[in-house]
Design an enzyme around this catalytic site. Structure first.
Site, PDB file in Angstrom:
ATOM      1  N   LYS A  81       0.869  -1.177   0.000  1.00 13.36           N
ATOM      2  CA  LYS A  81       0.000   0.000   0.000  1.00 13.36           C
ATOM      3  C   LYS A  81       0.897   1.216   0.000  1.00 13.36           C
ATOM      4  O   LYS A  81       2.041   1.164   0.469  1.00 13.36           O
ATOM      5  CB  LYS A  81      -0.847   0.009   1.272  1.00 13.36           C
ATOM      6  CG  LYS A  81      -2.108   0.821   1.150  1.00 13.36           C
ATOM      7  CD  LYS A  81      -3.236   0.015   0.540  1.00 13.36           C
ATOM      8  CE  LYS A  81      -4.495   0.827   0.445  1.00 13.36           C
ATOM      9  NZ  LYS A  81      -5.628   0.038  -0.047  1.00 13.36           N
ATOM     10  N   ALA A 256     -15.258  -1.222   3.400  1.00 15.17           N
ATOM     11  CA  ALA A 256     -14.231  -0.451   4.127  1.00 15.17           C
ATOM     12  C   ALA A 256     -13.108  -1.381   4.583  1.00 15.17           C
ATOM     13  O   ALA A 256     -13.377  -2.448   5.149  1.00 15.17           O
ATOM     14  CB  ALA A 256     -14.850   0.272   5.300  1.00 15.17           C
TER      15      ALA A 256
HETATM   16  N1  LIG Z   1     -13.343   2.004  -4.426  1.00 14.48           N
HETATM   17  C1  LIG Z   1     -12.839   0.779  -4.372  1.00 14.48           C
HETATM   18  O1  LIG Z   1     -12.650   0.099  -5.384  1.00 14.48           O
HETATM   19  C2  LIG Z   1     -12.523   0.147  -3.038  1.00 14.48           C
HETATM   20  C3  LIG Z   1     -11.912  -1.110  -3.018  1.00 14.48           C
HETATM   21  C4  LIG Z   1     -11.653  -1.729  -1.790  1.00 14.48           C
HETATM   22  C5  LIG Z   1     -11.965  -1.061  -0.613  1.00 14.48           C
HETATM   23  N2  LIG Z   1     -12.539   0.180  -0.664  1.00 14.48           N
HETATM   24  C6  LIG Z   1     -12.846   0.857   0.594  1.00 14.48           C
HETATM   25  O2  LIG Z   1     -14.249   1.097   0.661  1.00 14.48           O
HETATM   26  C7  LIG Z   1     -14.506   2.338   1.328  1.00 14.48           C
HETATM   27  C8  LIG Z   1     -15.350   3.222   0.407  1.00 14.48           C
HETATM   28  O3  LIG Z   1     -14.642   3.438  -0.791  1.00 14.48           O
HETATM   29  P1  LIG Z   1     -15.141   4.516  -1.854  1.00 14.48           P
HETATM   30  O4  LIG Z   1     -14.319   4.305  -3.059  1.00 14.48           O
HETATM   31  O5  LIG Z   1     -16.615   4.496  -1.935  1.00 14.48           O
HETATM   32  O6  LIG Z   1     -14.671   5.859  -1.145  1.00 14.48           O
HETATM   33  P2  LIG Z   1     -15.320   7.305  -1.310  1.00 14.48           P
HETATM   34  O7  LIG Z   1     -14.281   8.247  -0.829  1.00 14.48           O
HETATM   35  O8  LIG Z   1     -15.927   7.473  -2.663  1.00 14.48           O
HETATM   36  O9  LIG Z   1     -16.537   7.272  -0.273  1.00 14.48           O
HETATM   37  C9  LIG Z   1     -16.378   7.265   1.101  1.00 14.48           C
HETATM   38  C10 LIG Z   1     -17.523   8.098   1.682  1.00 14.48           C
HETATM   39  O10 LIG Z   1     -17.483   7.983   3.102  1.00 14.48           O
HETATM   40  C11 LIG Z   1     -17.751   9.256   3.660  1.00 14.48           C
HETATM   41  N3  LIG Z   1     -17.220   9.253   5.006  1.00 14.48           N
HETATM   42  C12 LIG Z   1     -15.949   9.495   5.421  1.00 14.48           C
HETATM   43  N4  LIG Z   1     -15.859   9.347   6.751  1.00 14.48           N
HETATM   44  C13 LIG Z   1     -17.101   8.978   7.182  1.00 14.48           C
HETATM   45  C14 LIG Z   1     -17.634   8.639   8.445  1.00 14.48           C
HETATM   46  N5  LIG Z   1     -16.874   8.657   9.552  1.00 14.48           N
HETATM   47  N6  LIG Z   1     -18.954   8.303   8.521  1.00 14.48           N
HETATM   48  C15 LIG Z   1     -19.730   8.300   7.406  1.00 14.48           C
HETATM   49  N7  LIG Z   1     -19.259   8.603   6.182  1.00 14.48           N
HETATM   50  C16 LIG Z   1     -17.961   8.933   6.070  1.00 14.48           C
HETATM   51  C17 LIG Z   1     -17.113  10.239   2.706  1.00 14.48           C
HETATM   52  O11 LIG Z   1     -17.701  11.522   2.845  1.00 14.48           O
HETATM   53  C18 LIG Z   1     -17.418   9.586   1.348  1.00 14.48           C
HETATM   54  O12 LIG Z   1     -18.643  10.043   0.801  1.00 14.48           O
HETATM   55  C19 LIG Z   1     -13.136   2.917   1.673  1.00 14.48           C
HETATM   56  O13 LIG Z   1     -12.828   2.525   2.995  1.00 14.48           O
HETATM   57  C20 LIG Z   1     -12.199   2.213   0.705  1.00 14.48           C
HETATM   58  O14 LIG Z   1     -10.893   2.085   1.226  1.00 14.48           O
HETATM   59  C21 LIG Z   1     -12.844   0.787  -1.846  1.00 14.48           C
END
Ligand SMILES: NC(=O)c1ccc[n+]([C@@H]2O[C@H](COP(=O)([O-])OP(=O)(O)OC[C@H]3O[C@@H](n4cnc5c(N)ncnc54)[C@H](O)[C@@H]3O)[C@@H](O)[C@H]2O)c1
Length: 321
Positions: A81, A256
Site C-alpha cells: 500500500k 471499508a
Molecule cells: N473504491 C474501491 O474500489 C474500493 C476497493 C476496496 C476497498 N474500498 C474501501 O471502501 C470504502 C469506500 O470506498 P469509496 O471508493 O466508496 O470511497 P469514497 O471516498 O468514494 O466514499 C467514502 C464516503 O465515506 C464518507 N465518510 C468518510 N468518513 C465517514 C464517516 N466517519 N462516517 C460516514 N461517512 C464517512 C465520505 O464523505 C465519502 O462520501 C473505503 O474505505 C475504501 O478504502 C474501496
C-alpha cells in the site's frame, strides 16, 4: 547484552520506505508487506493525517490487509500500500508534483510494488504516475486502463451480501429488509442501488451526499441503528468492542478496509450472533477485476464472473463457522 522482551511483536513487513519528495517537499511512503505469492499490489491513498506516524500505522495495516485480500481471492500477488500525506493545500501543480515524486518512489521497488487508486486518488492520478513508472493500474479507459474499480468492488460486496443473507435469513432476497450503509461514496452508492426493494438508509459525514432517494441517518447513529444489515463503506477502524456492543443488526458486510480496531473484536461479533464477512473478502471485487482485465487480458464479462466468485468464497467461509 540486551534484555530479551518476550512477546515483542515481530516485524512482518518486507519493506517500508518513507520519502520527502524533491518536487513537492511532501511525504510519501510505500509499505511492502509480502511478495511471497507474487509482486505486491495495493492502492495509493492520498489523505491528511494528524501525525506522519498515523500515516505509517495506516500504510502498514493496509498493506497487510492487501496480502490477506489477495490470498482470500486466490490472486497470485502479495500485498502493499502507499500513502501520500496531504499536509498543505493541494493545488493542481502540487498534486502533480507529489504524484511524480510518488512515481519515483514506486520505481525504487523495481516492480515489486504496483499501485492502483485508493481513497483520495483516482484514474487521472494513475495517469500521472504512469508518466514515470509502468507500475500503475486503473488508468482511465480512454488511456487503455480499466478506470475506477468502484463498480466491481460494489459488485463483490453485493455477492458477499447474498451469501451472508442466505446464511442468516435463509434467502438472499433483501426486499423489505432494512440495510444501513455508512459512507455514501462511490461504492456505498452503488451498493445502495444494487438492493432493489430493500429499505436502504444511508449515512455520510458529507451532508451534500444526502438525497431524497434513500433514508438518511446521522453518521454517529449509523452503528446504533436497528436494522437487518450494516454496510461499512466509509473508513476503517469502525468495529471496536464499544461499537460492537451497541450494534443492533444481524449481518455486517462492507467494503471499508480494516474494519476491526483490534484482534478479538471478531470474537465479540460472533458472541453477539452477528455474521461479519471480513473486509479483505468482501472488498476484493476491485482488485480481482482490475488484475483479471489488465494482467490476464480477460474481457469485461469474464472478469465480472471472477468477482462474483466472492459469493462462493463467503458461503464456504460461513459454512465453516
Ligand atoms: N473504491 C474501491 O474500489 C474500493 C476497493 C476496496 C476497498 N474500498 C474501501 O471502501 C470504502 C469506500 O470506498 P469509496 O471508493 O466508496 O470511497 P469514497 O471516498 O468514494 O466514499 C467514502 C464516503 O465515506 C464518507 N465518510 C468518510 N468518513 C465517514 C464517516 N466517519 N462516517 C460516514 N461517512 C464517512 C465520505 O464523505 C465519502 O462520501 C473505503 O474505505 C475504501 O478504502 C474501496
Amino acid at each position: 547484552m540486551a534484555e530479551v522482551r518476550e512477546g515483542t511483536q515481530m516485524w512482518e513487513h518486507e519493506r517500508l520506505v518513507v520519502r520527502t519528495g524533491r518536487r513537492s517537499g511532501m511525504t510519501t511512503m510505500v509499505a511492502l508487506h509480502s511478495t511471497q505469492a507474487g509482486p505486491a499490489v495495493g492502492g495509493c491513498r492520498m489523505k491528511a493525517y494528524d501525525q506522519v506516524t498515523d500515516a505509517v500505522t495506516d500504510v502498514l495495516r493496509l498493506s497487510r490487509a492487501m496480502t490477506r485480500k489477495c490470498e482470500a481471492a486466490g490472486i497470485p500477488h502479495g500485498g502493499a500500500k502507499s500513502v501520500i500525506v496531504v499536509d498543505r493545500e493541494l493545488t493542481p501543480e502540487r498534486r502533480r508534483a507529489v504524484l511524480l515524486d510518488h512515481a519515483d518512489l514506486i520505481n525504487e521497488f523495481g516492480g515489486a510494488y504496483r499501485a492502483g487508486p485508493d481513497v483520495g486518488t483516482g484514474p487521472d492520478d494513475m495517469l500521472v504516475l504512469k508518466e514515470l513508472t509502468p507500475h500503475a493500474y486503473c488508468l482511465p479507459e480512454e488511456h487503455g486502463g480499466t478506470g475506477s474499480s468502484s463498480g466491481p468492488t460494489a459488485r463483490g460486496v453485493l455477492a458477499a451480501l447474498r451469501a451472508a443473507a442466505r446464511h442468516t435469513f435463509g434467502t438472499e432476497d433483501l426486499a423489505g429488509r432494512k440495510v444501513v450503509i455508512s459512507g455514501f461514496g462511490s461504492v456505498g452508492e452503488l451498493v445502495a442501488r444494487g438492493l432493489p426493494g430493500a429499505d436502504v438508509v444511508v449515512s455520510d459525514v458529507d451532508q451534500s451526499r444526502r438525497t431524497g432517494e434513500f433514508g438518511w441517518v446521522a453518521p454517529e447513529e449509523a452503528y446504533r441503528t436497528k436494522a437487518d444489515v450494516l454496510v461499512p463503506a466509509a473508513v476503517g477502524g469502525v468495529l471496536s468492542p464499544e461499537t460492537v456492543r451497541e450494534l443492533d443488526v444481524r449481518v455486517v458486510v462492507g467494503p471499508a478496509n480494516n474494519q476491526l480496531t483490534e484482534d478479538g473484536v471478531e470474537a465479540l461479533l460472533e458472541e453477539r450472533g452477528i455474521v461479519w464477512v471480513p473486509d479483505h473478502v468482501a472488498s476484493a471485487g476491485g482488485v480481482i477485476y482490475t488484475l483479471a482485465r489488465e494482467d490476464d487480458g480477460d474481457d469485461h464479462e469474464t472478469a465480472l464472473t471472477r468477482v462474483d466468485a466472492i459469493e462462493a468464497t463467503v458461503r464456504r467461509l460461513l459454512a465453516r463457522q
